[in-house]
Design a protein around this motif. Structure first.
Motif, short mmCIF file in Angstrom:
data_model
loop_
_atom_site.label_atom_id
_atom_site.label_comp_id
_atom_site.label_asym_id
_atom_site.label_seq_id
_atom_site.Cartn_x
_atom_site.Cartn_y
_atom_site.Cartn_z
N SER A 55 -31.49 21.83 44.64
CA SER A 55 -31.45 21.89 43.90
C SER A 55 -31.79 21.41 42.58
O SER A 55 -31.49 22.01 41.37
N THR B 92 -33.86 18.82 40.17
CA THR B 92 -35.20 18.74 38.67
C THR B 92 -35.43 17.43 38.57
O THR B 92 -35.41 17.02 37.41
N ARG C 35 -36.74 24.22 45.35
CA ARG C 35 -37.06 25.90 43.97
C ARG C 35 -36.89 25.08 42.52
O ARG C 35 -37.07 26.31 41.30
N LYS C 36 -36.44 24.28 42.13
CA LYS C 36 -36.87 24.26 40.45
C LYS C 36 -37.47 23.65 40.09
O LYS C 36 -37.05 22.74 38.62
N THR D 48 -40.22 21.87 39.21
CA THR D 48 -42.50 22.29 38.48
C THR D 48 -42.75 20.89 38.81
O THR D 48 -42.94 19.99 38.21
N GLY E 282 -40.66 25.19 41.99
CA GLY E 282 -40.72 25.84 40.68
C GLY E 282 -41.74 26.74 39.74
O GLY E 282 -42.15 27.79 40.08
N SER F 52 -41.67 29.88 42.58
CA SER F 52 -39.62 30.68 42.31
C SER F 52 -39.25 30.68 40.76
O SER F 52 -38.11 31.88 40.58
N HIS F 53 -40.09 30.70 39.94
CA HIS F 53 -39.96 31.35 38.70
C HIS F 53 -40.81 30.91 37.85
O HIS F 53 -41.96 30.46 38.21
N GLY G 295 -36.94 35.92 40.18
CA GLY G 295 -37.14 34.38 41.61
C GLY G 295 -37.23 34.70 42.78
O GLY G 295 -36.53 35.79 43.80
#
Length: 629
Positions: A244, A246, A266-267, A269, A291, A323-324, A626
């Motif tokens: 998780s 970033t 998932r987080k 970019t 992300g 995911s976002h 998400g």
């Protein structure tokens, strides 16, 4: 006296029982205890059932005492060697499992959200600085454990209880790592990020602890001090990794290949260059979650170079998840479609932002094996609340080229009738279809009045004998009905379909946030002037071809929110009979919009269908956040 059942038969029966039922059987028949003990203790998940009733063997209270701690520890000492899967969030379970010393045969170890900071975040800064760490549980943590004090949440009166809880959290982190080090044959390990919020072990300690897990295949961990390349170098057999954190781009650049199959960032970019590096150095990668896609620091000649090399290195990646949300109508969508998607001819699952039009088009062109295309975020309304609208027909190509397509879940995307009827659809096994179909060229209010008057008159003359407004209105109606029947006829061939939705909440939900929103008054009550139904959509009447969907015997969800539909009691009678497995209907549910006028017709239809099919739930779809989940 009856002979006891053989253990083999008892174990077969035991496989169909959950832990509380197993415990009851053991209490009723002592001869069943030996064969059922391994089954009862093979998997412990303290969130899937009332585990305290199984482990405490006490149905009277959930309050935990020191006597319970000792009893629990004794149970783990006696039966801990049976545990293969441990999925816990209870501090009591974690401490007992670690202290017992017998839980050494774990194959799967998962720690859920612990919320360790909450009990002591009321302490003031001075009180936090005054806390002296207690003795270590084990000498292996000497110089490797750092106490993390939370930022001051406001001045408050701390006490010994709060300080004790802080130290309990610190001890719990030690128990977690001790339990990991006791199970060198672990294959799956999931460490929630919270374990680092009270106490953090050093990078050398965590690296050394992970290095002894020679068989570890799945890891979900968010270390603040280990990069992806270090994780992969430490765990050569790792097949799945999730985090998780970033981190910066450099944390995800790999200097050497690795046989990782699933990577969940998932987080994070990422720019295309980093994604390219991952694909180049992870040749066995099957699933990738990131992300979002961005172009920061990655323009000009770099894009040209990557664009030239994209076709020479196809990837075996099968699943790609964004995911976002990324920016609307951005260069990111265009360059991801240009550089990334063409490298993924084996892609079977693609989950993207709702506004990724170019990616959707590229997927239909390059990913012929695609089975799932899903938008990660539904939003509250499909109405263009900021004046932004998606270009239509971005997803049409998938229906024409993707033979194995099973899920097209993209409710913000529009498909025009004239475009989707030009070419045949090759997919035959569709299970989920959520798209808007527009451009049906429905009648205006005045034209509908003319047609209704013509029908009511009972004149059964041919269209050639009609003149003026009647002729134009009837010709337009016939053309519209023909298009709708053709579309519904195609959908009706998807006999495996389980979810069919043509709309979502459609009105401008931000009107009530404006300084002077438009109001109107009925019987002295003010209501917001929301937008009306989306024009030129399917009417879904029996006359327009609803009967073409009679073959959808497995249909479970049907939605028509925001459509200018003509569904009446006759259509509901038909649905009640022809869709026996229907569970959810979206379109007649109770309206929850702010200051919205009560819809009498809608309520009448809902009540009517509830009498026909009381088993069907009327509700709108919850907004997905998400990955579209």
């Amino acid at each position: 006296m009856a002979r006891p059942l053989p253990w083999e038969i008892i174990r077969i029966v035991g496989h169909y029982l959950d832990p509380p039922q197993l415990l009851v059987c053991m209490q009723l028949a002592s001869s069943w205890i030996p064969p059922l003990i391994p089954l009862l203790w093979s998997t412990i998940c303290d969130q899937s059932y009332n585990w305290h009733k199984v482990l405490k063997q006490d149905n009277t209270t959930e309050i935990w005492t020191e006597a319970d701690d000792q009893r629990l520890c004794d149970l783990f000492v006696k039966y801990g060697h049976h545990i293969c899967e441990l999925d816990v969030s209870s501090p009591h379970l974690i401490a007992a499992a670690s202290s017992a010393g017998t839980c050494t045969n774990l194959r799967s170890l998962r720690f859920k959200f612990l919320d360790l900071r909450r009990p002591y975040n009321h302490l003031s800064e001075e009180e936090q600085r005054g806390i002296t760490p207690g003795p270590l549980i084990s000498p292996v943590f000497e110089e490797h454990l750092q106490l993390i004090l939370p930022a001051n949440q406001g001045q408050g009166q701390g006490d010994l209880v709060g300080q004790t809880r802080l130290l309990d959290g610190r001890n719990l982190v030690q128990h977690i790592w001790l339990l990991i080090r006791q199970n060198t044959r672990l294959r799956q390990l999931n460490l929630c990020k919270d374990i680092s919020e009270v106490a953090m072990v050093s990078s050398s300690f965590s690296r050394a602890s992970l290095a002894i897990l020679h068989d570890l295949e799945e890891l979900d961990y968010s270390p603040d001090h280990l990069h992806l390349s270090e994780i992969l170098n430490t765990l050569p057999k790792l097949r799945s990794f999730g985090t998780s954190l970033t981190s910066g781009e450099s944390d995800y650049l790999l200097p050497m290949p690795h046989q990782l199959e699933r990577l969940d960032l998932r987080k994070a970019t990422m720019c295309g260059r980093t994604i390219q590096n991952l694909l180049d150095n992870l040749p066995g990668l099957v699933s990738l979650t990131i992300g979002a896609f961005h172009l920061q620091g990655w323009m000009g000649t770099e894009l040209v170079r990557l664009q030239k090399s994209r076709k020479s290195k196809p990837s075996q990646l099968k699943e790609l998840y964004f995911s976002h949300i990324s920016l609307r109508l951005s260069y990111e969508d265009y360059w991801a479609a240009q550089l990334l998607i063409p490298r993924l001819p084996c892609l079977t699952t693609l989950v993207v932002d709702r506004d990724s039009m170019k990616i959707a088009q590229a997927a239909g062109e390059h990913c012929r094996q695609l089975r799932v295309f899903r938008q990660a975020f539904d939003g509250i309304s499909i109405h263009p609340v900021d004046g932004f609208q998606l270009e239509p027909n971005s997803v049409c190509k998938m229906l024409e080229t993707c033979l194995d397509l099973e899920e097209l879940d993209a409710i913000h995307h529009k498909m025009e009738v004239q475009s989707i009827l030009v070419k045949p659809w090759v997919c035959t096994q569709m299970k989920v279809f959520r798209c808007q179909i527009i451009g049906v060229n429905r009648l205006t209010v005045e034209e509908q009045r003319v047609v209704d008057s013509y029908v009511a008159s009972g004149r059964l003359c041919s269209r050639d004998s009609l003149e003026g407004e009647e002729r134009l209105a009837v010709e337009r109606l016939v053309e519209s009905r023909e298009h709708q029947q053709a579309i519904l006829g195609r959908i009706g061939q998807w006999t495996s379909l389980k979810t069919l939705c043509f709309g979502h909440e459609y009105r401008n939900h931000r009107l009530y946030q404006l300084d002077k929103p438009p109001y109107y008054t009925v019987d002295g009550v003010e209501y917001l002037q929301y937008d009306g139904p989306i024009p030129n959509t399917l009417e879904l009447s029996l006359e327009s071809g609803l009967e073409q969907l009679a073959g959808l015997k497995d249909l479970e969800v049907f939605g028509f929110e925001g459509l200018d539909h003509r569904i009446g009691k006759a259509e509901l009678d038909w649905m009640a009979v022809n869709w026996p497995r229907l569970k959810i209907m979206r379109g007649l549910h109770v309206d929850t919009m702010t200051h919205v006028e009560y819809d009498v017709r809608r309520a009448e239809l809902r009540e009517y269908f509830q009498k026909l099919r009381p088993d069907v739930v009327h509700a709108t779809k919850k907004t997905s956040l998400g990955l579209g989940l």
